[in-house]
Design an enzyme around this catalytic site. Structure first.
Site, PDB file in Angstrom:
ATOM      1  CE1 TYR A 141      -3.129  -2.973   0.370  1.00  0.00           C
ATOM      2  CE2 TYR A 141      -3.229  -2.594   2.725  1.00  0.00           C
ATOM      3  CZ  TYR A 141      -3.604  -3.321   1.617  1.00  0.00           C
ATOM      4  OH  TYR A 141      -4.453  -4.381   1.763  1.00  0.00           O
TER       5      TYR A 141
ATOM      6  CG  HIS B 157      -1.067  -8.557   0.476  1.00  0.00           C
ATOM      7  ND1 HIS B 157      -0.619  -7.257   0.477  1.00  0.00           N
ATOM      8  CD2 HIS B 157      -2.383  -8.488   0.153  1.00  0.00           C
ATOM      9  CE1 HIS B 157      -1.616  -6.448   0.159  1.00  0.00           C
ATOM     10  NE2 HIS B 157      -2.694  -7.178  -0.041  1.00  0.00           N
TER      11      HIS B 157
END
Length: 342
Positions: A61, A129
């Protein structure tokens, strides 16, 4: 979830007890909108004062880990590290499948990097992830990501290990494999699967729990911006027909004086009562976002306790939304997308 302003407040250190509303810190990266420099600190302080005790981020992110870490460091006098949980991720470092590295060495170094950025010497939760982007063995096999994370858990560097992904079936396969080998996952993080359009997480949660998963969380109650006043963005991975239906939902809600994002958030917050969902993460950029999310969550809790009733107008609007979305109920788009496979 209780409100607190006490600097002595601590979260349970032996059992994960997350607030029902979680802080999605991907929004702090500035990737979606331009972030003013004072927003992250104000948002984190408001969240902690409002009873939110868990923050979700990832190296993927953008600057999120740096920004979140600095913000939490700034409010440390009022809210020490022991007063909240931090969840981050490993394995994904860019947009395409080429930007994944699930090797034990990279995972171990990634955790160290995250701790440095987040100004902490331990992490509460670390997830693999987007596990659908890599081979199954890269996740569960020797020298892979989970092996490295469970080793770090044994060393006390992290407390809980889990996976995140879009396809629920892939996470369930991993969870069942881990249970069979006597090393069950602690956490599953799903996204976009308990929304106005897709409620498959409610069906899968008992299966995850049967596979030994203790904590199940949902993220993106707005379906990755599918349900917002402006309508879904063009980049959204859903097909054109669903994007158009979502746009019509937003327009109808607006015509009736309601906001589609608030309706979508409130629906997702019912997951706690409906199927014992632990936490719903929602992206928060500033203090006002936090206040709106807390207000919506409190309204849901008031209704669950029969302190407030759903209005006839809301019922009418939600019935129309269900009608518009009916052809696409529980549809899941492709992940990885064609662009991400490039």
């Amino acid at each position: 979830m209780t409100t607190t302003t006490s600097s002595q407040q601590t979260v349970d250190q032996t059992e994960f007890k997350p607030s029902e509303l979680g802080f999605g810190a991907g929004a702090l990266s500035g990737t979606y909108d331009k972030i003013e420099s004072h927003w992250p600190v104000e948002a984190c302080r408001e969240a902690l004062r409002g009873g939110i005790n868990v923050f979700d981020t990832s190296p993927y992110y953008g600057l999120s880990e740096f920004v979140l870490g600095d913000a939490l460091e700034t409010v440390r006098d009022e809210f020490p590290r022991s007063s909240y949980y931090i969840q981050t991720k490993v394995g994904r470092y860019g947009f395409t499948t080429k930007d994944f590295d699930y090797s034990a060495e990279r995972v171990t170094n990634s955790v160290k990097e995250s701790m440095r950025r987040l100004h902490t010497d331990y992490l509460d939760l670390v997830l693999c992830h987007d596990v659908e982007f890599v081979n199954f063995e890269d996740v569960v096999g020797p020298g892979g990501a989970l092996e490295a994370l469970f080793k770090l858990k044994e060393q006390g560097k992290i407390k809980y290990v889990g996976c995140s992904a879009y396809p629920l079936s892939i996470m369930l396969k991993i969870a069942e494999h881990q249970q069979a080998k006597g090393q069950p996952l602690d956490v599953i993080l799903s996204y976009c699967h308990y929304t106005l359009q897709n409620t498959k997480l409610a069906e899968y949660t008992p299966k995850f729990r049967a596979a030994g998963v203790k904590y199940v969380a949902n993220a993106s109650p707005l379906g990755m911006a599918l349900f917002r006043d402006a309508g879904p963005p063009e980049w959204h991975p859903a097909h054109a027909e669903l994007r158009q239906a979502a746009k019509e939902c937003a327009e109808y809600a607006r015509e009736q004086g309601l906001n589609i994002s608030e309706l979508a958030s409130m629906f997702s917050f019912t997951g706690r009562d409906t199927f014992q969902l632990n936490t719903t993460y929602i992206g928060l950029e500033n203090k006002e976002d936090v206040q709106k999310a807390l207000k919506a969550w409190k309204r849901v809790k008031a209704r669950e306790q029969n302190l407030e009733k759903t209005t006839d107008l809301e019922t009418k609007v939600l019935d129309k939304i269900r009608e518009l979305l009916a052809p696409y109920k529980d549809y899941s788009w492709q992940s990885p997308t064609a662009k991400e496979l490039a």
